[in-house]
Design a protein around this motif. Structure first.
Motif, PDB file in Angstrom:
ATOM      1  N   GLN A 152       0.829  -1.191   0.000  1.00 58.14           N
ATOM      2  CA  GLN A 152       0.000   0.000   0.000  1.00 58.14           C
ATOM      3  C   GLN A 152       0.869   1.248   0.000  1.00 58.14           C
ATOM      4  O   GLN A 152       1.832   1.367   0.760  1.00 58.14           O
ATOM      5  CB  GLN A 152      -0.896   0.005   1.238  1.00 58.14           C
ATOM      6  N   ARG A 153       0.526   2.163  -0.901  1.00 53.25           N
ATOM      7  CA  ARG A 153       1.302   3.403  -0.990  1.00 53.25           C
ATOM      8  C   ARG A 153       1.021   4.310   0.194  1.00 53.25           C
ATOM      9  O   ARG A 153      -0.143   4.461   0.597  1.00 53.25           O
ATOM     10  CB  ARG A 153       0.964   4.148  -2.286  1.00 53.25           C
ATOM     11  N   PRO A 154       2.040   4.951   0.743  1.00 53.69           N
ATOM     12  CA  PRO A 154       1.791   5.947   1.783  1.00 53.69           C
ATOM     13  C   PRO A 154       0.914   7.073   1.245  1.00 53.69           C
ATOM     14  O   PRO A 154       1.022   7.458   0.080  1.00 53.69           O
ATOM     15  CB  PRO A 154       3.194   6.465   2.131  1.00 53.69           C
ATOM     16  N   ALA A 155       0.071   7.611   2.091  1.00 51.23           N
ATOM     17  CA  ALA A 155      -0.803   8.709   1.682  1.00 51.23           C
ATOM     18  C   ALA A 155       0.027   9.869   1.152  1.00 51.23           C
ATOM     19  O   ALA A 155       1.025  10.269   1.754  1.00 51.23           O
ATOM     20  CB  ALA A 155      -1.650   9.169   2.863  1.00 51.23           C
ATOM     21  N   GLY A 156      -0.366  10.381  -0.021  1.00 45.72           N
ATOM     22  CA  GLY A 156       0.294  11.549  -0.584  1.00 45.72           C
ATOM     23  C   GLY A 156       1.514  11.268  -1.435  1.00 45.72           C
ATOM     24  O   GLY A 156       2.085  12.206  -2.010  1.00 45.72           O
ATOM     25  N   LEU A 157       1.928  10.000  -1.547  1.00 46.85           N
ATOM     26  CA  LEU A 157       3.145   9.695  -2.311  1.00 46.85           C
ATOM     27  C   LEU A 157       3.001  10.110  -3.776  1.00 46.85           C
ATOM     28  O   LEU A 157       3.878  10.782  -4.337  1.00 46.85           O
ATOM     29  CB  LEU A 157       3.471   8.206  -2.211  1.00 46.85           C
ATOM     30  N   VAL A 158       1.920   9.706  -4.408  1.00 50.35           N
ATOM     31  CA  VAL A 158       1.725  10.024  -5.823  1.00 50.35           C
ATOM     32  C   VAL A 158       1.582  11.537  -6.012  1.00 50.35           C
ATOM     33  O   VAL A 158       2.172  12.120  -6.940  1.00 50.35           O
ATOM     34  CB  VAL A 158       0.503   9.279  -6.379  1.00 50.35           C
ATOM     35  N   GLU A 159       0.834  12.171  -5.143  1.00 50.64           N
ATOM     36  CA  GLU A 159       0.650  13.613  -5.248  1.00 50.64           C
ATOM     37  C   GLU A 159       1.981  14.348  -5.119  1.00 50.64           C
ATOM     38  O   GLU A 159       2.269  15.283  -5.873  1.00 50.64           O
ATOM     39  CB  GLU A 159      -0.322  14.093  -4.176  1.00 50.64           C
ATOM     40  N   ASP A 160       2.808  13.914  -4.167  1.00 50.27           N
ATOM     41  CA  ASP A 160       4.109  14.554  -3.990  1.00 50.27           C
ATOM     42  C   ASP A 160       5.004  14.324  -5.209  1.00 50.27           C
ATOM     43  O   ASP A 160       5.758  15.215  -5.626  1.00 50.27           O
ATOM     44  CB  ASP A 160       4.798  14.029  -2.727  1.00 50.27           C
ATOM     45  N   ALA A 161       4.932  13.119  -5.779  1.00 52.30           N
ATOM     46  CA  ALA A 161       5.743  12.812  -6.959  1.00 52.30           C
ATOM     47  C   ALA A 161       5.349  13.697  -8.137  1.00 52.30           C
ATOM     48  O   ALA A 161       6.209  14.219  -8.857  1.00 52.30           O
ATOM     49  CB  ALA A 161       5.599  11.334  -7.324  1.00 52.30           C
ATOM     50  N   PHE A 162       4.053  13.897  -8.334  1.00 52.40           N
ATOM     51  CA  PHE A 162       3.610  14.735  -9.444  1.00 52.40           C
ATOM     52  C   PHE A 162       3.880  16.217  -9.170  1.00 52.40           C
ATOM     53  O   PHE A 162       4.143  16.979 -10.108  1.00 52.40           O
ATOM     54  CB  PHE A 162       2.132  14.480  -9.761  1.00 52.40           C
ATOM     55  N   ASP A 163       3.826  16.613  -7.907  1.00 55.45           N
ATOM     56  CA  ASP A 163       4.219  17.987  -7.583  1.00 55.45           C
ATOM     57  C   ASP A 163       5.675  18.227  -7.994  1.00 55.45           C
ATOM     58  O   ASP A 163       5.998  19.275  -8.578  1.00 55.45           O
ATOM     59  CB  ASP A 163       4.071  18.240  -6.079  1.00 55.45           C
ATOM     60  N   GLU A 164       6.539  17.263  -7.693  1.00 53.76           N
ATOM     61  CA  GLU A 164       7.959  17.416  -8.019  1.00 53.76           C
ATOM     62  C   GLU A 164       8.182  17.338  -9.527  1.00 53.76           C
ATOM     63  O   GLU A 164       8.983  18.098 -10.083  1.00 53.76           O
ATOM     64  CB  GLU A 164       8.780  16.338  -7.309  1.00 53.76           C
ATOM     65  N   LEU A 165       7.470  16.441 -10.192  1.00 56.21           N
ATOM     66  CA  LEU A 165       7.597  16.351 -11.648  1.00 56.21           C
ATOM     67  C   LEU A 165       7.216  17.677 -12.298  1.00 56.21           C
ATOM     68  O   LEU A 165       7.918  18.172 -13.190  1.00 56.21           O
ATOM     69  CB  LEU A 165       6.710  15.224 -12.177  1.00 56.21           C
ATOM     70  N   ALA A 166       6.126  18.265 -11.834  1.00 51.42           N
ATOM     71  CA  ALA A 166       5.689  19.554 -12.385  1.00 51.42           C
ATOM     72  C   ALA A 166       6.693  20.657 -12.064  1.00 51.42           C
ATOM     73  O   ALA A 166       6.942  21.537 -12.901  1.00 51.42           O
ATOM     74  CB  ALA A 166       4.312  19.912 -11.834  1.00 51.42           C
ATOM     75  N   ARG A 167       7.263  20.625 -10.872  1.00 49.69           N
ATOM     76  CA  ARG A 167       8.257  21.640 -10.502  1.00 49.69           C
ATOM     77  C   ARG A 167       9.449  21.590 -11.449  1.00 49.69           C
ATOM     78  O   ARG A 167       9.988  22.637 -11.851  1.00 49.69           O
ATOM     79  CB  ARG A 167       8.720  21.412  -9.066  1.00 49.69           C
ATOM     80  N   ARG A 168       9.862  20.389 -11.842  1.00 58.22           N
ATOM     81  CA  ARG A 168      11.016  20.251 -12.733  1.00 58.22           C
ATOM     82  C   ARG A 168      10.690  20.675 -14.159  1.00 58.22           C
ATOM     83  O   ARG A 168      11.552  21.235 -14.853  1.00 58.22           O
ATOM     84  CB  ARG A 168      11.517  18.809 -12.715  1.00 58.22           C
ATOM     85  N   TRP A 169       9.458  20.395 -14.596  1.00 55.00           N
ATOM     86  CA  TRP A 169       9.131  20.648 -15.991  1.00 55.00           C
ATOM     87  C   TRP A 169       8.604  22.051 -16.249  1.00 55.00           C
ATOM     88  O   TRP A 169       8.686  22.543 -17.381  1.00 55.00           O
ATOM     89  CB  TRP A 169       8.113  19.615 -16.498  1.00 55.00           C
ATOM     90  N   ARG A 170       8.070  22.726 -15.245  1.00 54.68           N
ATOM     91  CA  ARG A 170       7.471  24.043 -15.490  1.00 54.68           C
ATOM     92  C   ARG A 170       8.454  25.024 -16.139  1.00 54.68           C
ATOM     93  O   ARG A 170       8.109  25.685 -17.140  1.00 54.68           O
ATOM     94  CB  ARG A 170       6.910  24.618 -14.182  1.00 54.68           C
ATOM     95  N   PRO A 171       9.693  25.162 -15.642  1.00 53.42           N
ATOM     96  CA  PRO A 171      10.604  26.103 -16.322  1.00 53.42           C
ATOM     97  C   PRO A 171      10.975  25.655 -17.728  1.00 53.42           C
ATOM     98  O   PRO A 171      11.239  26.496 -18.596  1.00 53.42           O
ATOM     99  CB  PRO A 171      11.820  26.154 -15.398  1.00 53.42           C
ATOM    100  N   ILE A 172      10.990  24.357 -17.967  1.00 54.82           N
ATOM    101  CA  ILE A 172      11.268  23.866 -19.327  1.00 54.82           C
ATOM    102  C   ILE A 172      10.112  24.241 -20.253  1.00 54.82           C
ATOM    103  O   ILE A 172      10.322  24.698 -21.387  1.00 54.82           O
ATOM    104  CB  ILE A 172      11.495  22.346 -19.321  1.00 54.82           C
ATOM    105  N   LEU A 173       8.902  24.054 -19.783  1.00 58.12           N
ATOM    106  CA  LEU A 173       7.735  24.450 -20.574  1.00 58.12           C
ATOM    107  C   LEU A 173       7.770  25.942 -20.888  1.00 58.12           C
ATOM    108  O   LEU A 173       7.418  26.362 -21.996  1.00 58.12           O
ATOM    109  CB  LEU A 173       6.452  24.089 -19.826  1.00 58.12           C
ATOM    110  N   ASP A 174       8.213  26.730 -19.917  1.00 55.65           N
ATOM    111  CA  ASP A 174       8.327  28.174 -20.154  1.00 55.65           C
ATOM    112  C   ASP A 174       9.356  28.472 -21.244  1.00 55.65           C
ATOM    113  O   ASP A 174       9.174  29.408 -22.041  1.00 55.65           O
ATOM    114  CB  ASP A 174       8.696  28.886 -18.859  1.00 55.65           C
ATOM    115  N   ARG A 175      10.432  27.693 -21.274  1.00 52.68           N
ATOM    116  CA  ARG A 175      11.438  27.877 -22.334  1.00 52.68           C
ATOM    117  C   ARG A 175      10.827  27.579 -23.702  1.00 52.68           C
ATOM    118  O   ARG A 175      11.109  28.282 -24.686  1.00 52.68           O
ATOM    119  CB  ARG A 175      12.648  26.964 -22.093  1.00 52.68           C
ATOM    120  N   PHE A 176      10.016  26.546 -23.771  1.00 54.78           N
ATOM    121  CA  PHE A 176       9.366  26.233 -25.045  1.00 54.78           C
ATOM    122  C   PHE A 176       8.350  27.317 -25.412  1.00 54.78           C
ATOM    123  O   PHE A 176       8.205  27.652 -26.599  1.00 54.78           O
ATOM    124  CB  PHE A 176       8.728  24.848 -24.988  1.00 54.78           C
ATOM    125  N   GLU A 177       7.670  27.858 -24.433  1.00 58.20           N
ATOM    126  CA  GLU A 177       6.764  28.974 -24.702  1.00 58.20           C
ATOM    127  C   GLU A 177       7.538  30.158 -25.262  1.00 58.20           C
ATOM    128  O   GLU A 177       7.114  30.795 -26.234  1.00 58.20           O
ATOM    129  CB  GLU A 177       6.040  29.377 -23.415  1.00 58.20           C
TER     130      GLU A 177
END
Length: 350
Positions: A152-177
């Motif tokens: 069983q996954r700890p509560a919030g694991l997936v949410e935290d992982a996607f928060d971090e994934l978005a944090r890493r990709w947001r500036p890259i997306l801005d570069r493409f913009e």
């Protein structure tokens, strides 16, 4: 409506150390000879392309485009599948993905990740210099080892992982913009963005970023048993790249979606050359026409049985035969009576 462009071919699976696959000119001659009109270039393969030079020099890009044009080809998109994978790597996969990086950053995950981000920045600029509308990549994954909820996954694991994934990709997306280019994540098992739900989770965390889009490859949906036609109905506005790849899924009493750790040839779900699998490409190309897809139909060859050169030779006519030249007028225009507001009112009894 627009007619989809093609046929194109992704060169990653064909590049090699033997001629004609060891240089851009050689592989371009080969692809053009098979009837392809576009090539999707793996930006990491120095035998074919210098990503840093393309990012910094419009002259270099013009030279590449000119050499391809002499052969009747254009670049469909650049790809950073390998570099994109390295934006987010779970430690369980460090050793396996280390080979995706340049030699000087291997063995150092933090440095490797920074290098990957720099590579995406170069790709944004190179795509702009080449006049490209979209770019193909992978999202990488931090949550993938936990895709099955046991233990069983700890509560919030997936949410935290996607928060971090978005944090890493947001500036890259801005570069493409900043460079006017759409970033198309291939929706692919092994990536955190592997279906519609996970894409939505990511999109929400990057604020619905206009440059966060998808590369659509129906073969990966066959292996997941996901409805690849309904997917286009839901997400067509975010689909900016298209890999034309076939697959089949034949479950047995011994193995199903997870494949039993078997080799590709023995798995119930396996990739096939175009026309040898179960994908309904007539329906897919119809939906691409219906939804006014602006891009290219690009062969990505992967098959557990067939030789790649045979798959490539068969792929160009297969794609060409499926492209729908969209109509410029309604089929019942011959019966049109023109606009008559008074008539309309009489017909409604008002």
């Amino acid at each position: 409506m627009r007619t989809i462009k093609g046929p194109g071919i992704f060169l990653a699976q064909f590049a090699g150390d033997a001629a004609p696959f060891d240089s851009l000119d050689g592989i371009a001659d080969w692809a053009a000879g098979l009837g392809y009109k576009g090539v999707q270039i793996p930006s990491w393969d120095a035998r074919l392309f210098d990503l840093a030079a393309a990012a910094d020099s419009k002259d270099y890009c013009d030279d590449i485009a000119g050499r391809l044009a002499e052969r009747g080809l254009v670049i469909t998109e650049l790809s950073t599948h390998l570099q994109g994978q390295l934006v987010a790597v779970h430690p369980a996969y460090d050793a396996q993905f280390d080979a995706f990086a340049a030699p000087h950053v291997r063995g150092d995950p933090a440095t490797r990740q920074r290098w990957a981000v720099e590579q995406l920045g170069l790709a944004a600029r190179a795509s702009r210099n080449l006049g490209l509308a979209a770019h193909a990549t992978f999202s990488g994954a931090l949550a993938w080892p936990y895709f099955y909820p046991w233990p069983q996954r700890p509560a919030g694991l997936v949410e935290d992982a996607f928060d971090e994934l978005a944090r890493r990709w947001r500036p890259i997306l801005d570069r493409f913009e900043d460079n006017g280019v759409d970033l198309a994540f291939e929706i692919h098992p092994g990536e955190d963005l592997h279906d519609g739900v996970t894409f939505e989770m990511f999109l929400d965390r990057v604020g619905g970023h206009a440059r966060a889009n998808m590369l659509y490859d129906p073969s990966h949906f066959v292996l997941q048993q996901l409805d690849y036609l309904a997917f286009l109905d839901i997400y067509n506005a975010r689909v900016k790249c298209f890999h034309v790849k076939d697959a089949e899924f034949t479950p047995s009493g011994r193995s199903g979606v997870y494949g039993g750790y078997q080799s590709w040839v023995d798995r119930p779900g396996r990739f096939r050359s175009l026309g040898d699998g179960q994908v309904d490409f007539k329906a897919i190309f119809s939906k691409m026409a219906q939804y006014d897809f602006p891009g290219w139909a690009v062969l990505e060859w992967e098959c557990a049985l067939k030789h790649p050169e045979q798959g490539a030779a068969e792929g160009a006519p297969f794609i060409a035969d499926h492209i729908i030249c969209v109509t410029e007028r309604a089929f019942d225009d011959f019966a049109a009576g023109g606009a008559d507001r008074a008539l309309n009112a009489r017909l409604m009894g008002i």
